[in-house]
Design a protein around this motif. Structure first.
Motif, short mmCIF file in Angstrom:
data_model
loop_
_atom_site.label_atom_id
_atom_site.label_comp_id
_atom_site.label_asym_id
_atom_site.label_seq_id
_atom_site.Cartn_x
_atom_site.Cartn_y
_atom_site.Cartn_z
N ALA A 70 0.89 -1.10 -0.20
CA ALA A 70 -0.14 0.27 0.23
C ALA A 70 1.16 1.32 0.17
O ALA A 70 0.31 2.14 -0.31
CB ALA A 70 -0.72 0.05 1.28
N CYS A 71 1.81 1.00 0.26
CA CYS A 71 3.12 2.14 0.32
C CYS A 71 4.77 2.21 0.23
O CYS A 71 5.23 1.72 1.42
CB CYS A 71 2.81 3.12 1.77
SG CYS A 71 3.44 4.77 2.01
N PRO A 72 5.06 1.80 -0.88
CA PRO A 72 5.56 1.42 -1.14
C PRO A 72 6.74 2.82 -0.59
O PRO A 72 7.02 3.78 -0.91
CB PRO A 72 6.55 1.49 -2.84
CG PRO A 72 5.08 0.57 -3.44
CD PRO A 72 4.03 1.20 -1.47
N GLY A 73 8.08 2.34 0.27
CA GLY A 73 8.67 3.42 1.03
C GLY A 73 8.65 3.64 2.69
O GLY A 73 9.26 3.77 3.15
N LEU A 74 7.67 2.41 2.40
CA LEU A 74 6.59 2.81 4.35
C LEU A 74 7.57 1.74 4.90
O LEU A 74 7.13 0.62 4.67
CB LEU A 74 5.54 3.05 4.18
CG LEU A 74 5.48 3.13 5.97
CD1 LEU A 74 5.11 3.96 6.73
CD2 LEU A 74 3.52 2.93 6.11
N ILE A 119 -10.04 -2.71 -1.88
CA ILE A 119 -10.24 -3.46 -0.85
C ILE A 119 -9.40 -4.73 -0.86
O ILE A 119 -8.93 -5.00 -1.93
CB ILE A 119 -11.26 -3.85 -0.67
CG1 ILE A 119 -12.24 -4.00 -1.31
CG2 ILE A 119 -11.33 -5.34 0.25
CD1 ILE A 119 -14.41 -4.17 -1.47
N PRO A 120 -8.32 -4.80 0.41
CA PRO A 120 -6.86 -4.91 0.20
C PRO A 120 -7.76 -6.69 -0.21
O PRO A 120 -8.57 -7.04 0.57
CB PRO A 120 -6.95 -4.87 1.55
CG PRO A 120 -7.68 -4.33 2.79
CD PRO A 120 -8.49 -3.44 1.23
N TYR A 137 -4.84 -1.73 5.85
CA TYR A 137 -4.01 -0.64 4.55
C TYR A 137 -4.66 0.70 4.54
O TYR A 137 -3.76 1.46 4.14
CB TYR A 137 -4.59 -2.12 3.15
CG TYR A 137 -3.96 -2.95 2.72
CD1 TYR A 137 -3.39 -2.79 2.16
CD2 TYR A 137 -3.96 -4.15 4.28
CE1 TYR A 137 -2.78 -4.19 1.06
CE2 TYR A 137 -3.58 -5.04 3.62
CZ TYR A 137 -2.36 -5.57 2.65
OH TYR A 137 -1.44 -6.38 2.36
N ALA A 138 -5.84 1.17 4.77
CA ALA A 138 -5.61 2.56 4.61
C ALA A 138 -5.33 4.09 5.72
O ALA A 138 -4.67 4.43 5.10
CB ALA A 138 -7.86 2.21 5.31
N ALA A 139 -4.90 2.80 6.96
CA ALA A 139 -3.50 3.46 7.74
C ALA A 139 -2.14 3.68 6.52
O ALA A 139 -2.10 4.60 6.60
CB ALA A 139 -3.58 2.64 8.83
N ALA A 140 -1.47 2.45 6.35
CA ALA A 140 -0.42 2.72 5.26
C ALA A 140 -0.62 3.96 3.84
O ALA A 140 0.06 4.75 3.73
CB ALA A 140 -0.53 1.07 5.09
N ARG A 141 -2.07 3.57 2.98
CA ARG A 141 -2.72 4.54 2.23
C ARG A 141 -2.10 6.16 2.71
O ARG A 141 -1.83 7.10 2.43
CB ARG A 141 -4.46 3.78 1.51
CG ARG A 141 -3.84 3.08 0.96
CD ARG A 141 -4.98 2.83 0.39
NE ARG A 141 -4.90 1.48 0.21
CZ ARG A 141 -5.97 0.38 0.32
NH1 ARG A 141 -6.77 0.66 0.83
NH2 ARG A 141 -6.51 -0.99 -0.54
N MET A 142 -3.33 6.47 4.63
CA MET A 142 -3.34 7.80 4.39
C MET A 142 -1.23 8.13 4.85
O MET A 142 -1.36 8.95 4.88
CB MET A 142 -4.18 7.53 5.70
CG MET A 142 -4.05 8.66 6.51
SD MET A 142 -5.28 8.98 7.89
CE MET A 142 -4.94 10.69 8.40
#
Length: 321
Positions: A70-74, A119-120, A137-142
């Motif tokens: 969901a967030c490459p780099g995190l 939806i993950p 997943y939503a937290a990672a996107r945020m």
């Protein structure tokens, strides 16, 4: 709890970094005080005192699965730290704040809607902030929309601040994340030091605990709620090579890619294809005579010894990077 955050864009950030580079940048960022901010360590476990042992296995698997997808780099440790600070990884009795934030990652419903899709794997339909998979997943996107994908200390600080607009909160999350990140070598200590630092192995290790699902997984992560053996290798090689190498999907096909290697010359990151049911299983050599694999139905991605059981089968070892 957190305030609504209005981002110009959500979802996966551009310029994905190889996971090994991200971990180095992240640890350096925390060690340098995240752009000069003094970290608070109140309530944070000290390194060497069980760090990741306090994370329920299902949540640990979600943090490791969601971060690179969901967030490459995190780094996964940041997600885990937020889960710890917000609700102790979903252990709080009500998981509802006085401000109306709900669920294991404490989203206001209106904020969650901006980061709930796609939806993950294994998420609820429709998504809900009460569902652990949807929430992580939503937290990672945020966080990604807030700047975490940059891999810089400043970007990471801003991303966490966007999650909860308080400096004390950012400092506490960073301190907890540092503890989790420091624990990762011992947590994955079944791989030797060289193996744990190999980017393909490291990508595979982020999926420890993800369930086995027949036909599951591909280059961008789990599907249908998990991985099968060749789905995991496809994901780990693609992510670990910075999206340069795309493997064919089945273990039989993967047996014919790359360069053949003698068993005595195996290196971490090599594929091992086993002649079980017609070359029907593949894993990733992790060093120390161990491999990471998605074994079979009823099991999860794991790191295991190659001694004993797997010595009963012929091996075909392939170097793909």
């Amino acid at each position: 709890m957190k305030k609504p955050y209005l981002a110009a864009g959500a979802g996966v950030g551009a310029g994905a970094l190889a996971l090994i580079g991200v971990l180095v940048l992240f640890v350096a960022a925390v060690a340098n005080g995240a752009a000069g901010h003094q970290q608070s360590t109140a309530g944070v476990q000290a390194a060497g005192q069980g760090q990741v042992a306090d994370i329920p296995p299902n949540m640990l698997a979600l943090y490791r699965q969601a971060a690179p997808v969901a967030c490459p780099g995190l780094d996964w440790s940041v997600l885990a730290a937020i889960g710890k600070v917000e609700t102790d990884h979903g252990r709080y009795p009500t998981m509802r704040s006085s401000a109306g934030a709900v669920g294991p990652m404490q989203f206001l419903p209106s904020t969650f809607e901006g980061y709930a899709y796609p939806i993950p794997p294994g998420g609820a339909n429709p998504p809900t902030p009460w569902d652990p998979t949807d929430a992580v997943y939503a937290a990672a996107r945020m966080l990604c929309a807030g700047g975490a994908q940059t891999g810089t200390s400043n970007g990471l600080y801003k991303a966490i601040y966007s999650y909860n607009h308080a400096d004390w909160y950012v400092n506490k999350v960073l301190a907890q994340a540092k503890s989790y990140a420091a624990a990762q070598p011992s947590d994955t200590g079944d791989a030797d030091s060289d193996g744990a630092s190999n980017p393909i192995v490291k990508a595979a290790l982020t999926q420890l605990g993800v369930p086995y699902v027949w036909g599951g997984g591909a280059i961008n992560g789990a599907s249908g709620g998990g991985f099968d053996c060749s789905g995991l290798t496809s994901y780990a090689v693609y992510q670990g090579t910075g999206h340069r190498v795309v493997l064919p999907r089945t273990s039989q096909e993967q047996r014919h890619v790359g360069t053949p290697v003698a068993r005595s010359e195996m290196q971490p990151g090599d594929l091992i294809v086993f002649n079980k049911n017609g070359w029907g299983h593949v894993g990733i050599y992790a060093g120390g005579n161990r491999m990471v694999d998605a074994p079979r139905p009823g099991k999860s991605v794991e790191i295991i010894t190659l001694a004993g059981y797997w010595e009963n089968y012929a091996w075909d070892i392939r170097r793909v990077a």
